[in-house]
Write a protein that holds these residues in place. Structure first.
Motif, PDB file in Angstrom:
ATOM      1  N   UNK A 116       0.837  -1.195   0.000  1.00 30.96           N
ATOM      2  CA  UNK A 116       0.000   0.000   0.000  1.00 30.96           C
ATOM      3  C   UNK A 116       0.877   1.253   0.000  1.00 30.96           C
ATOM      4  N   UNK A 117       1.992   1.194   0.734  1.00 32.38           N
ATOM      5  CA  UNK A 117       2.880   2.358   0.828  1.00 32.38           C
ATOM      6  C   UNK A 117       3.610   2.617  -0.481  1.00 32.38           C
ATOM      7  N   UNK A 118       3.686   1.628  -1.335  1.00 30.69           N
ATOM      8  CA  UNK A 118       4.258   1.837  -2.666  1.00 30.69           C
ATOM      9  C   UNK A 118       3.374   2.783  -3.475  1.00 30.69           C
ATOM     10  N   UNK A 119       2.061   2.636  -3.327  1.00 34.09           N
ATOM     11  CA  UNK A 119       1.156   3.542  -4.055  1.00 34.09           C
ATOM     12  C   UNK A 119       1.334   4.980  -3.578  1.00 34.09           C
ATOM     13  N   UNK A 124       1.248   9.600  -4.027  1.00 36.31           N
ATOM     14  CA  UNK A 124       0.704  10.230  -2.825  1.00 36.31           C
ATOM     15  C   UNK A 124      -0.821  10.120  -2.792  1.00 36.31           C
ATOM     16  N   UNK A 125      -1.312   8.978  -3.265  1.00 40.02           N
ATOM     17  CA  UNK A 125      -2.738   8.647  -3.252  1.00 40.02           C
ATOM     18  C   UNK A 125      -3.576   9.679  -4.007  1.00 40.02           C
ATOM     19  N   UNK A 126      -3.134   9.978  -5.224  1.00 39.95           N
ATOM     20  CA  UNK A 126      -3.915  10.864  -6.079  1.00 39.95           C
ATOM     21  C   UNK A 126      -3.844  10.350  -7.506  1.00 39.95           C
ATOM     22  N   UNK A 127      -4.823  10.744  -8.303  1.00 41.79           N
ATOM     23  CA  UNK A 127      -4.816  10.362  -9.713  1.00 41.79           C
ATOM     24  C   UNK A 127      -3.905  11.310 -10.490  1.00 41.79           C
ATOM     25  N   UNK A 128      -2.635  11.219 -10.167  1.00 38.00           N
ATOM     26  CA  UNK A 128      -1.643  12.110 -10.764  1.00 38.00           C
ATOM     27  C   UNK A 128      -1.265  11.642 -12.166  1.00 38.00           C
ATOM     28  N   UNK A 164      -9.777  -0.858  -9.631  1.00 39.49           N
ATOM     29  CA  UNK A 164      -9.297  -1.642 -10.770  1.00 39.49           C
ATOM     30  C   UNK A 164      -7.787  -1.475 -10.942  1.00 39.49           C
ATOM     31  N   UNK A 165      -7.284  -0.285 -10.708  1.00 42.68           N
ATOM     32  CA  UNK A 165      -5.845  -0.067 -10.813  1.00 42.68           C
ATOM     33  C   UNK A 165      -5.096  -0.838  -9.728  1.00 42.68           C
ATOM     34  N   UNK A 166      -5.696  -0.959  -8.544  1.00 44.86           N
ATOM     35  CA  UNK A 166      -5.054  -1.722  -7.465  1.00 44.86           C
ATOM     36  C   UNK A 166      -5.020  -3.206  -7.797  1.00 44.86           C
ATOM     37  N   UNK A 167      -6.095  -3.715  -8.388  1.00 48.05           N
ATOM     38  CA  UNK A 167      -6.087  -5.117  -8.839  1.00 48.05           C
ATOM     39  C   UNK A 167      -5.004  -5.334  -9.893  1.00 48.05           C
ATOM     40  N   UNK A 168      -4.846  -4.379 -10.801  1.00 44.31           N
ATOM     41  CA  UNK A 168      -3.815  -4.497 -11.835  1.00 44.31           C
ATOM     42  C   UNK A 168      -2.419  -4.468 -11.210  1.00 44.31           C
ATOM     43  N   UNK A 169      -2.220  -3.580 -10.235  1.00 47.63           N
ATOM     44  CA  UNK A 169      -0.930  -3.523  -9.548  1.00 47.63           C
ATOM     45  C   UNK A 169      -0.636  -4.836  -8.838  1.00 47.63           C
ATOM     46  N   UNK A 225       9.584   4.226   0.345  1.00 44.59           N
ATOM     47  CA  UNK A 225       8.422   3.469   0.812  1.00 44.59           C
ATOM     48  C   UNK A 225       8.482   3.271   2.317  1.00 44.59           C
ATOM     49  N   UNK A 226       9.655   2.901   2.830  1.00 48.48           N
ATOM     50  CA  UNK A 226       9.822   2.679   4.269  1.00 48.48           C
ATOM     51  C   UNK A 226       9.652   3.978   5.048  1.00 48.48           C
ATOM     52  N   UNK A 227      10.061   5.095   4.463  1.00 47.75           N
ATOM     53  CA  UNK A 227       9.862   6.381   5.119  1.00 47.75           C
ATOM     54  C   UNK A 227       8.388   6.698   5.284  1.00 47.75           C
ATOM     55  N   UNK A 228       7.605   6.477   4.227  1.00 46.49           N
ATOM     56  CA  UNK A 228       6.163   6.712   4.323  1.00 46.49           C
ATOM     57  C   UNK A 228       5.513   5.746   5.315  1.00 46.49           C
ATOM     58  N   UNK A 229       5.942   4.506   5.303  1.00 44.63           N
ATOM     59  CA  UNK A 229       5.382   3.547   6.260  1.00 44.63           C
ATOM     60  C   UNK A 229       5.670   3.996   7.686  1.00 44.63           C
ATOM     61  N   UNK A 230       6.889   4.429   7.954  1.00 43.46           N
ATOM     62  CA  UNK A 230       7.265   4.867   9.299  1.00 43.46           C
ATOM     63  C   UNK A 230       6.402   6.030   9.763  1.00 43.46           C
TER      64      UNK A 230
END
Length: 318
Positions: A116-119, A124-128, A164-169, A225-230
């Motif tokens: 999830x943190x990879x997304x 940053x959880x937006x449709x960029x 759908x994008x998460x299923x594809x990922x 990714x680890x920084x965002x998770x932390x």
């Protein structure tokens, strides 16, 4: 004469006091800032006082946080978030809306929830939209999106459909894990491709991401990714303490199955008791004001079951 001397002495004491204020006589002993102070400063001081957590895992694999080189790189990523507290607060709000749903999809497909943190690292959880044309929460390029089952056309771009994008990922990540075997390498593969990772493994003579010499972007990718998770898992520790009402809650919705062409989405929305604006909010993957449905195909269109779906994202701004 005595009166004049008294006035001179008084003025002298005042002058000394101005030069050497009494409150500066005691030695100032620096001490740790309290959590309350950190929060009052919007997390800026915390960037200098807080580092990586004492222990850290990624996808079930222990990260050697005691290694000074690894700790330093994670600390650098954490500081990036803490130096921009407003942006990090916005990210925490968005995560509340999407985290459970994304993690459920990933886990259902056999992917560790830490991806999830990879997304977050990607969008940053937006449709960029990136400079090279990658789009959505998971930043798929058109060809890769189609390869993993997403429609990308003039009217429909399912890279902008969060589920759908998460299923594809998940399909991409599962295939990469089958090829590479290590989840840390799978994360790297999302940045440079599985073939690139295999080449890097061969060149480095190791399958340990943390010991590999990679290009700067991929070399920093897992640490990001680890920084965002932390930060997201330890938000209060880093000075972020949001009230329940501040988070962006999932928007309740109902779905309508569409098997025929829609010539005018605005009229279609009105016929379903909604508005064109709300339809677009709930279905960002619809690119135009119409929808062509091929024979044998169908789409699920979402409508909010609340009167103002935007309020779910603007609750603290009203």
């Amino acid at each position: 004469m005595k009166r004049t001397l008294l006035i001179i002495l008084t003025l002298g004491f005042i002058s000394v006091g101005l030069l050497f204020p009494v409150w500066k006589v005691e030695a100032e002993t620096p001490g740790p800032k309290s959590d309350a102070t950190l929060k009052a400063l919007s997390g800026k001081v915390s960037a200098f006082n807080y580092g990586a957590p004492l222990s850290l895992e990624f996808a079930g694999e222990t990260v050697d946080i005691q290694n000074p080189r690894i700790e330093k790189k994670i600390n650098r990523e954490i500081r990036k978030s803490l130096n921009y507290p407003a942006a990090t607060k916005l990210l925490l709000k968005r995560a509340y809306r999407y985290q459970d749903r994304f993690m459920d999809i990933l886990e259902a497909k056999g992917i560790p929830s830490d991806f999830f943190y990879l997304s977050i690292a990607e969008s940053k959880l937006s449709n960029a939209t990136s400079a090279v044309g990658a789009k959505g929460f998971w930043q798929f390029m058109p060809a890769t999106a189609r390869q993993y089952g997403l429609e990308v056309s003039d009217q429909v771009d399912e890279r902008l459909h969060p589920d759908k994008a998460t299923y594809a990922a998940a399909r991409f990540l599962k295939a990469a894990h089958k090829q590479l075997g290590e989840w840390t390498l799978v994360a790297a593969a999302y940045n440079m491709g599985p073939t690139g990772v295999e080449r890097a493994v061969k060149n480095n003579g190791t399958r340990d991401y943390f010991q590999m010499d990679l290009n700067p972007e991929t070399g920093a990718y897992l640490y990001r990714i680890l920084g965002y998770k932390s930060v997201l898992e330890g938000a209060e520790r880093y000075g972020f303490d949001l009230d329940e009402i501040e988070y962006y809650h999932p928007i309740p919705y109902r779905t309508t199955l569409v098997k025929e062409n829609i010539d005018d989405l605005a009229t279609f929305a009105q016929s379903h008791g909604s508005t064109y604006r709300d339809l677009k909010i709930m279905n960002p993957w619809l690119l135009t004001d119409r929808l062509t449905v091929s024979e044998g195909e169908s789409y699920e269109i979402r409508f909010p079951i609340v009167s103002n779906p935007t309020a779910y994202e603007l609750r603290t701004d009203r």
